[in-house]
Design a protein around this motif. Sequence first.
Motif, PDB file in Angstrom:
ATOM      1  N   LEU A 187       4.423   1.096  -1.875  1.00  0.00           N
ATOM      2  CA  LEU A 187       4.513   2.505  -1.491  1.00  0.00           C
ATOM      3  C   LEU A 187       3.526   2.847  -0.375  1.00  0.00           C
ATOM      4  N   GLU A 188       2.378   2.209  -0.374  1.00  0.00           N
ATOM      5  CA  GLU A 188       1.432   2.423   0.732  1.00  0.00           C
ATOM      6  C   GLU A 188       1.997   1.891   2.037  1.00  0.00           C
ATOM      7  N   LYS A 189       2.677   0.753   1.981  1.00  0.00           N
ATOM      8  CA  LYS A 189       3.317   0.212   3.188  1.00  0.00           C
ATOM      9  C   LYS A 189       4.447   1.115   3.663  1.00  0.00           C
ATOM     10  N   LEU A 190       5.058   1.838   2.727  1.00  0.00           N
ATOM     11  CA  LEU A 190       6.107   2.795   3.092  1.00  0.00           C
ATOM     12  C   LEU A 190       5.520   4.125   3.562  1.00  0.00           C
ATOM     13  N   LYS A 191       4.197   4.161   3.685  1.00  0.00           N
ATOM     14  CA  LYS A 191       3.473   5.305   4.256  1.00  0.00           C
ATOM     15  C   LYS A 191       3.606   6.579   3.418  1.00  0.00           C
ATOM     16  N   PHE A 192       3.502   6.413   2.099  1.00  0.00           N
ATOM     17  CA  PHE A 192       3.383   7.587   1.251  1.00  0.00           C
ATOM     18  C   PHE A 192       2.058   8.287   1.559  1.00  0.00           C
TER      19      PHE A 192
END
Length: 300
Positions: A69-74
Amino acid sequence: MRDRGGVALLLSRRGMIAAGLGALMPLAQATSQTVKDRRALIVSLNYFDQPGLFLPNTAGDGRLIKTVLEKLKFNTVNLVENPRLDRLQSAVAALLTSLSEDSIVVVYVAAHGFEIGGENYILLADGQSFFSLSSLVDTVRRNTRMSIFFLDACRSSPLKAAPNGARAFRALSPEAARRVSESLTATPVADLSQAAAQPVRPFSLQGTGVKVVFATDPQNVAADSVAESDLNSPFASSLAKRIAERRSLDDAISLATGDVVSATAGRQSPWSQGSIGVPIYLAGPPKQKNPAKVPFQVPG
């Protein structure tokens, strides 16, 4: 200001709400491309200090989903490991404070769980306190228009012995069942045996704007691993892979379901309910104009 009350009641030992959830405000006509505010709460419990309850992979599962989710820029991804009641209440309160009506929320829980009378419960780190999934769903969805929940836990009866490697309780003694029974339902029951004898009612949702994805189907267990060398559950492994692909959330869930069914030789089948009402693309829409159809459909 929207109502943010009831957080303490939500997760208190007597704070279970009825399984029927109220209707959500009308969903805005928007796609995920216009949803810029994305928030996540990840809860993992491995019960490291509770003899007989330890789960080897839940901590790694929570960290895996957090990384994706961090890589998906949440905007925010809050991982809470082995929370007791007060820490979980604080984490939920912090999530609600950060939300706007246009936020999209992802909640992932990896823990011991069980199902009684159609209601799903999660065991907290003390090995004694529980909270109901419907109470968490109801509280979050009242504070935003789009919310997605992933429950990587068993949905079997706590009175039945679970196979090794499953995220479920071993059989509870009648004495233990009586001790926790009052925390499990707002309707008095003599003990869990009486509750378990009631007709099974599937977890149900009304309205749009919310989707709940279970790692397994009703009255079934969810594996902590398939092979001894596995570092993650089959559900977490596939979910992390599929939501990072450029496809709709519905397609990602369908493919993850097929992955888990295949990995467990049909013993575990993820189950989803509810509908966001608009296409959601966590990693962005497909680059192809006409992507291939997904061959596996989510049961339920």
